[in-house]
Design a protein around this motif. Structure first.
Motif, PDB file in Angstrom:
ATOM      1  N   ASP A  20       0.837  -1.200   0.000  1.00 60.78           N
ATOM      2  CA  ASP A  20       0.000   0.000   0.000  1.00 60.78           C
ATOM      3  C   ASP A  20       0.870   1.248   0.000  1.00 60.78           C
ATOM      4  O   ASP A  20       0.651   2.174  -0.778  1.00 60.78           O
ATOM      5  CB  ASP A  20      -0.928   0.006   1.215  1.00 60.78           C
ATOM      6  CG  ASP A  20      -1.646   1.329   1.387  1.00 60.78           C
ATOM      7  OD1 ASP A  20      -2.216   1.839   0.398  1.00 60.78           O
ATOM      8  OD2 ASP A  20      -1.632   1.860   2.508  1.00 60.78           O
ATOM      9  N   VAL A  21       1.870   1.273   0.843  1.00 60.69           N
ATOM     10  CA  VAL A  21       2.733   2.454   0.965  1.00 60.69           C
ATOM     11  C   VAL A  21       3.509   2.711  -0.327  1.00 60.69           C
ATOM     12  O   VAL A  21       3.605   3.853  -0.778  1.00 60.69           O
ATOM     13  CB  VAL A  21       3.696   2.310   2.164  1.00 60.69           C
ATOM     14  CG1 VAL A  21       4.751   3.396   2.164  1.00 60.69           C
ATOM     15  CG2 VAL A  21       2.915   2.326   3.472  1.00 60.69           C
ATOM     16  N   THR A  23       2.723   1.850  -3.383  1.00 62.54           N
ATOM     17  CA  THR A  23       1.898   2.031  -4.584  1.00 62.54           C
ATOM     18  C   THR A  23       0.791   3.072  -4.392  1.00 62.54           C
ATOM     19  O   THR A  23      -0.125   3.144  -5.196  1.00 62.54           O
ATOM     20  CB  THR A  23       1.233   0.700  -4.994  1.00 62.54           C
ATOM     21  OG1 THR A  23       0.341   0.270  -3.952  1.00 62.54           O
ATOM     22  CG2 THR A  23       2.257  -0.363  -5.292  1.00 62.54           C
ATOM     23  N   ARG A  24       0.902   3.875  -3.394  1.00 62.47           N
ATOM     24  CA  ARG A  24      -0.184   4.764  -2.983  1.00 62.47           C
ATOM     25  C   ARG A  24      -0.586   5.818  -4.013  1.00 62.47           C
ATOM     26  O   ARG A  24      -1.737   6.172  -4.127  1.00 62.47           O
ATOM     27  CB  ARG A  24       0.242   5.471  -1.700  1.00 62.47           C
ATOM     28  CG  ARG A  24      -0.880   5.677  -0.765  1.00 62.47           C
ATOM     29  CD  ARG A  24      -0.381   6.206   0.524  1.00 62.47           C
ATOM     30  NE  ARG A  24      -0.642   5.189   1.531  1.00 62.47           N
ATOM     31  CZ  ARG A  24      -0.309   5.281   2.774  1.00 62.47           C
ATOM     32  NH1 ARG A  24       0.348   6.321   3.197  1.00 62.47           N
ATOM     33  NH2 ARG A  24      -0.621   4.346   3.623  1.00 62.47           N
ATOM     34  N   LYS A  27      -1.732  12.541  -3.693  1.00 62.85           N
ATOM     35  CA  LYS A  27      -2.872  13.090  -2.969  1.00 62.85           C
ATOM     36  C   LYS A  27      -3.628  14.072  -3.856  1.00 62.85           C
ATOM     37  O   LYS A  27      -3.053  14.695  -4.744  1.00 62.85           O
ATOM     38  CB  LYS A  27      -2.396  13.847  -1.723  1.00 62.85           C
ATOM     39  CG  LYS A  27      -1.807  12.991  -0.650  1.00 62.85           C
ATOM     40  CD  LYS A  27      -1.432  13.848   0.539  1.00 62.85           C
ATOM     41  CE  LYS A  27      -0.906  13.011   1.682  1.00 62.85           C
ATOM     42  NZ  LYS A  27      -0.621  13.828   2.872  1.00 62.85           N
ATOM     43  N   ILE A  57      -6.792  -0.901   5.569  1.00 63.51           N
ATOM     44  CA  ILE A  57      -5.799  -0.437   4.595  1.00 63.51           C
ATOM     45  C   ILE A  57      -6.507   0.214   3.419  1.00 63.51           C
ATOM     46  O   ILE A  57      -6.114   1.300   2.966  1.00 63.51           O
ATOM     47  CB  ILE A  57      -4.900  -1.608   4.136  1.00 63.51           C
ATOM     48  CG1 ILE A  57      -4.039  -2.102   5.303  1.00 63.51           C
ATOM     49  CG2 ILE A  57      -4.032  -1.196   2.947  1.00 63.51           C
ATOM     50  CD1 ILE A  57      -3.330  -3.419   5.036  1.00 63.51           C
ATOM     51  N   LYS A  58      -7.547  -0.419   2.926  1.00 65.34           N
ATOM     52  CA  LYS A  58      -8.346   0.133   1.811  1.00 65.34           C
ATOM     53  C   LYS A  58      -8.886   1.519   2.190  1.00 65.34           C
ATOM     54  O   LYS A  58      -8.813   2.458   1.395  1.00 65.34           O
ATOM     55  CB  LYS A  58      -9.489  -0.829   1.504  1.00 65.34           C
ATOM     56  CG  LYS A  58     -10.507  -0.327   0.520  1.00 65.34           C
ATOM     57  CD  LYS A  58     -11.649  -1.340   0.396  1.00 65.34           C
ATOM     58  CE  LYS A  58     -12.791  -0.790  -0.426  1.00 65.34           C
ATOM     59  NZ  LYS A  58     -13.922  -1.723  -0.496  1.00 65.34           N
ATOM     60  N   ARG A  60      -7.772   3.605   4.654  1.00 65.70           N
ATOM     61  CA  ARG A  60      -6.664   4.563   4.835  1.00 65.70           C
ATOM     62  C   ARG A  60      -6.118   5.024   3.493  1.00 65.70           C
ATOM     63  O   ARG A  60      -5.746   6.187   3.320  1.00 65.70           O
ATOM     64  CB  ARG A  60      -5.545   3.943   5.669  1.00 65.70           C
ATOM     65  CG  ARG A  60      -5.858   3.791   7.127  1.00 65.70           C
ATOM     66  CD  ARG A  60      -4.617   3.486   7.955  1.00 65.70           C
ATOM     67  NE  ARG A  60      -3.817   2.408   7.438  1.00 65.70           N
ATOM     68  CZ  ARG A  60      -3.857   1.149   7.873  1.00 65.70           C
ATOM     69  NH1 ARG A  60      -4.695   0.798   8.834  1.00 65.70           N
ATOM     70  NH2 ARG A  60      -3.067   0.230   7.358  1.00 65.70           N
ATOM     71  N   ARG A  61      -6.060   4.112   2.538  1.00 64.49           N
ATOM     72  CA  ARG A  61      -5.568   4.450   1.189  1.00 64.49           C
ATOM     73  C   ARG A  61      -6.471   5.511   0.546  1.00 64.49           C
ATOM     74  O   ARG A  61      -5.994   6.474  -0.038  1.00 64.49           O
ATOM     75  CB  ARG A  61      -5.510   3.188   0.343  1.00 64.49           C
ATOM     76  CG  ARG A  61      -4.919   3.351  -1.025  1.00 64.49           C
ATOM     77  CD  ARG A  61      -4.879   1.991  -1.734  1.00 64.49           C
ATOM     78  NE  ARG A  61      -4.261   2.087  -3.022  1.00 64.49           N
ATOM     79  CZ  ARG A  61      -2.981   1.827  -3.272  1.00 64.49           C
ATOM     80  NH1 ARG A  61      -2.182   1.438  -2.301  1.00 64.49           N
ATOM     81  NH2 ARG A  61      -2.493   1.940  -4.489  1.00 64.49           N
ATOM     82  N   TYR A  64      -5.927   8.829   2.241  1.00 64.75           N
ATOM     83  CA  TYR A  64      -4.680   9.420   1.767  1.00 64.75           C
ATOM     84  C   TYR A  64      -4.882  10.095   0.415  1.00 64.75           C
ATOM     85  O   TYR A  64      -4.488  11.240   0.216  1.00 64.75           O
ATOM     86  CB  TYR A  64      -3.588   8.347   1.669  1.00 64.75           C
ATOM     87  CG  TYR A  64      -2.297   8.854   1.084  1.00 64.75           C
ATOM     88  CD1 TYR A  64      -1.345   9.445   1.905  1.00 64.75           C
ATOM     89  CD2 TYR A  64      -2.044   8.755  -0.273  1.00 64.75           C
ATOM     90  CE1 TYR A  64      -0.162   9.933   1.375  1.00 64.75           C
ATOM     91  CE2 TYR A  64      -0.861   9.234  -0.815  1.00 64.75           C
ATOM     92  CZ  TYR A  64       0.076   9.817   0.018  1.00 64.75           C
ATOM     93  OH  TYR A  64       1.247  10.308  -0.520  1.00 64.75           O
ATOM     94  N   LYS A  65      -5.515   9.371  -0.518  1.00 66.38           N
ATOM     95  CA  LYS A  65      -5.708   9.907  -1.869  1.00 66.38           C
ATOM     96  C   LYS A  65      -6.609  11.142  -1.875  1.00 66.38           C
ATOM     97  O   LYS A  65      -6.429  12.034  -2.693  1.00 66.38           O
ATOM     98  CB  LYS A  65      -6.285   8.834  -2.797  1.00 66.38           C
ATOM     99  CG  LYS A  65      -5.269   7.791  -3.176  1.00 66.38           C
ATOM    100  CD  LYS A  65      -5.843   6.785  -4.144  1.00 66.38           C
ATOM    101  CE  LYS A  65      -4.773   5.813  -4.583  1.00 66.38           C
ATOM    102  NZ  LYS A  65      -5.244   4.906  -5.623  1.00 66.38           N
TER     103      LYS A  65
END
Length: 123
Positions: A20-21, A23-24, A27, A57-58, A60-61, A64-65
């Motif tokens: 995840d980190v 391939t994030r 923003k 994780i999904k 948080r991703r 983040y975006k």
């Protein structure tokens, strides 16, 4: 046996977090004024989560975006946030978004519902 299952769950979760980190992506960009407004609104939100949970994780991703500064609280065993989630939200299930409104607090539990809510509110 439960130790082995816990170990494997944490191992797989750690691998997911790593990917995840790396391939994030980027923003969402906003004007300074628009981002300040989002920052103020995000202060009313808290995400209860487990670090290695795939649904967390999904979520948080997506956060983040969308460039949302939402406070993240661990609901791991022994955490006071876990007790708060159970006492106030009614169950220990993550991810859970705590939404403070003027008169009440709403608890949103499903990752897809949380992401839809955030997209409608902030994008």
């Amino acid at each position: 046996m439960s130790f082995l299952i816990s170990f494997l769950r944490n191992l797989v979760g750690g691998i997911l977090v790593f990917f995840d980190v790396i391939t994030r992506g980027t923003k969402l960009k906003r004007t300074l004024e628009a981002q300040q407004q989002v920052n103020e609104q995000a202060q009313q939100l808290r995400l209860y989560q487990f670090f290695a949970c795939p649904f967390c994780i999904k979520t948080r991703r997506a956060i983040y975006k969308m460039n949302l500064p939402i406070e993240k609280l661990s609901a791991s065993k022994g955490s006071p946030h876990r007790d708060d989630l159970l006492a106030s939200g009614g169950k220990i299930q993550t991810p859970c978004l705590r939404i403070e409104n003027q008169d009440n607090v709403e608890w949103l539990y499903e990752s897809s519902e949380i992401i839809d809510y955030l997209q409608k509110r902030f994008t």
